[in-house]
Scaffold this motif. Sequence first.
Motif, PDB file in Angstrom:
ATOM      1  N   ASP A 265       0.811  -1.212   0.000  1.00 54.38           N
ATOM      2  CA  ASP A 265       0.000   0.000   0.000  1.00 54.38           C
ATOM      3  C   ASP A 265       0.850   1.270   0.000  1.00 54.38           C
ATOM      4  N   ASP A 266       2.049   1.215   0.606  1.00 55.74           N
ATOM      5  CA  ASP A 266       2.923   2.392   0.606  1.00 55.74           C
ATOM      6  C   ASP A 266       3.287   2.794  -0.818  1.00 55.74           C
ATOM      7  N   GLN A 267       3.628   1.818  -1.641  1.00 56.66           N
ATOM      8  CA  GLN A 267       4.018   2.120  -3.017  1.00 56.66           C
ATOM      9  C   GLN A 267       2.875   2.790  -3.771  1.00 56.66           C
ATOM     10  N   HIS A 268       1.657   2.296  -3.561  1.00 52.26           N
ATOM     11  CA  HIS A 268       0.508   2.865  -4.268  1.00 52.26           C
ATOM     12  C   HIS A 268       0.168   4.265  -3.745  1.00 52.26           C
ATOM     13  N   ALA A 269       0.345   4.470  -2.447  1.00 52.81           N
ATOM     14  CA  ALA A 269       0.103   5.805  -1.891  1.00 52.81           C
ATOM     15  C   ALA A 269       1.134   6.800  -2.410  1.00 52.81           C
ATOM     16  N   LEU A 270       2.392   6.359  -2.513  1.00 51.76           N
ATOM     17  CA  LEU A 270       3.434   7.242  -3.023  1.00 51.76           C
ATOM     18  C   LEU A 270       3.179   7.597  -4.488  1.00 51.76           C
ATOM     19  N   ALA A 271       2.813   6.601  -5.289  1.00 53.85           N
ATOM     20  CA  ALA A 271       2.501   6.880  -6.700  1.00 53.85           C
ATOM     21  C   ALA A 271       1.294   7.807  -6.817  1.00 53.85           C
ATOM     22  N   TYR A 272       0.277   7.591  -6.009  1.00 57.90           N
ATOM     23  CA  TYR A 272      -0.922   8.436  -6.000  1.00 57.90           C
ATOM     24  C   TYR A 272      -0.534   9.882  -5.696  1.00 57.90           C
ATOM     25  N   LEU A 273       0.344  10.069  -4.710  1.00 60.16           N
ATOM     26  CA  LEU A 273       0.813  11.409  -4.356  1.00 60.16           C
ATOM     27  C   LEU A 273       1.577  12.037  -5.519  1.00 60.16           C
ATOM     28  N   LEU A 274       2.501  11.286  -6.106  1.00 60.72           N
ATOM     29  CA  LEU A 274       3.356  11.822  -7.162  1.00 60.72           C
ATOM     30  C   LEU A 274       2.608  12.039  -8.473  1.00 60.72           C
ATOM     31  N   PHE A 275       1.473  11.386  -8.653  1.00 58.93           N
ATOM     32  CA  PHE A 275       0.645  11.597  -9.844  1.00 58.93           C
ATOM     33  C   PHE A 275      -0.436  12.642  -9.602  1.00 58.93           C
ATOM     34  N   ASN A 276      -0.359  13.337  -8.458  1.00 61.34           N
ATOM     35  CA  ASN A 276      -1.276  14.441  -8.157  1.00 61.34           C
ATOM     36  C   ASN A 276      -0.490  15.691  -7.784  1.00 61.34           C
ATOM     37  N   ARG A 277       0.529  15.980  -8.563  1.00 64.70           N
ATOM     38  CA  ARG A 277       1.388  17.105  -8.210  1.00 64.70           C
ATOM     39  C   ARG A 277       0.807  18.450  -8.629  1.00 64.70           C
ATOM     40  N   ASP A 278      -0.375  18.437  -9.235  1.00 62.55           N
ATOM     41  CA  ASP A 278      -1.139  19.669  -9.370  1.00 62.55           C
ATOM     42  C   ASP A 278      -1.855  20.001  -8.065  1.00 62.55           C
ATOM     43  N   ILE A 279      -1.972  19.019  -7.184  1.00 62.69           N
ATOM     44  CA  ILE A 279      -2.602  19.191  -5.873  1.00 62.69           C
ATOM     45  C   ILE A 279      -1.545  19.295  -4.773  1.00 62.69           C
ATOM     46  N   PHE A 280      -0.485  18.483  -4.883  1.00 69.07           N
ATOM     47  CA  PHE A 280       0.526  18.383  -3.829  1.00 69.07           C
ATOM     48  C   PHE A 280       1.869  18.925  -4.296  1.00 69.07           C
ATOM     49  N   ASP A 281       2.448  19.782  -3.466  1.00 68.40           N
ATOM     50  CA  ASP A 281       3.834  20.217  -3.639  1.00 68.40           C
ATOM     51  C   ASP A 281       4.682  19.273  -2.784  1.00 68.40           C
TER      52      ASP A 281
END
Length: 371
Positions: A69-85
């Motif tokens: 689940d960590d890997q998927h959460a990290l990818a989710y974060l990195l594929f939402n960089r219009d939302i997350f800095d």
Amino acid sequence: MAFRQAIAAQKNAPMKMRRIVIILTGILVGFALVVGVGLFAPATQFPLSFRNADPIPVIFDTDTNNELDDQHALAYLLFNRDIFDVRGITTNATFNGGDIVRHDEEAVRVMKLCGATDTVPLYSGANGDFAEIRPLGDAAEDGREAIDFIIREARTERDEKLVLLAVGKLTNVALAFDRAPDIVEKVRLVWLGSNYPEPGEYNLDNDIPALDYLLESRIPFEMVTVRYGGGPTGAEAVKVQQEDILENVKGRGIRIETPVTGRHGGEFDNFGDYSASLFANAEYYGDPPSRSLFDVVAVAVVKNPDWGEYRLIPAPRYEPSGWVDRPENEFQIGLWENFDRDAILQDFYQSMARPATSAKTRSRGILDFRL
């Protein structure tokens, strides 16, 4: 929303009407403060300001090599960089997944597959736990890289609070606050952990002293509940089957030029195929057999608070026998529960199909997302 509508009406109304709107606005503000979601609520209240902020500054603290689940959460974060800095990734080693080097290696794999290694730094964190490292003070080397980074970023001047999004043990975070108590008011800690009000849970059990320290630190602290076997109320309920991943994730993300060797072998040039490999090598539970994407839930509720229910509780403490509630405690922490599984998974799949790898772009992805 009601508060914002009232403000808009106030600007456009004639004077008499404005007086009425002002009165109504005052009532709405008062009501919002009572229920604990007001615009001017204390730091531990529901953070409405994050809905419309610029990209949310975040550090992701993870035991990346533990499960999947960590890997998927990290990818989710990195594929939402219009939302997350994404200011950086920090790692920590928990009971499973080997020492910190193994967790660093898995984080690098995911970061490469998400095209982030040139723009997002990675810092090694703690192998040991809070009780082992804390007495060594500034002489401690274990976790120093991650701890120093957290402190530096928290002290950086910015309009919004820095979000510490922790999805493993809390060692790095607790040591950062122990060494730099001045950063308490500069951050918002969102932690995936605990079966509250029931005892136990993997992240919690990995460093109980770190959790207890933070519960006494008066840091703005939000717990994203896990609740093993707790029905639909915790992050465990956000489950997927292997066929869900094959249909909605495999082959998606961005393609990279140099393939990455996976944890279980094989070569991968996109995160979706690596996801399928992780699920192909996983154990499954329940009927139908499935896996929970625990850590994805923590990212999701920071992205969109509507995907969970949030309430304040007096900060409890944790003892060997379990949680001890302290109703007299004036300091409150936030509790996330009752997550919108379907909305979270739909957005996760959409992020795989339409990854945003920078603040201004959202790619069409490799394949179209099928609802």
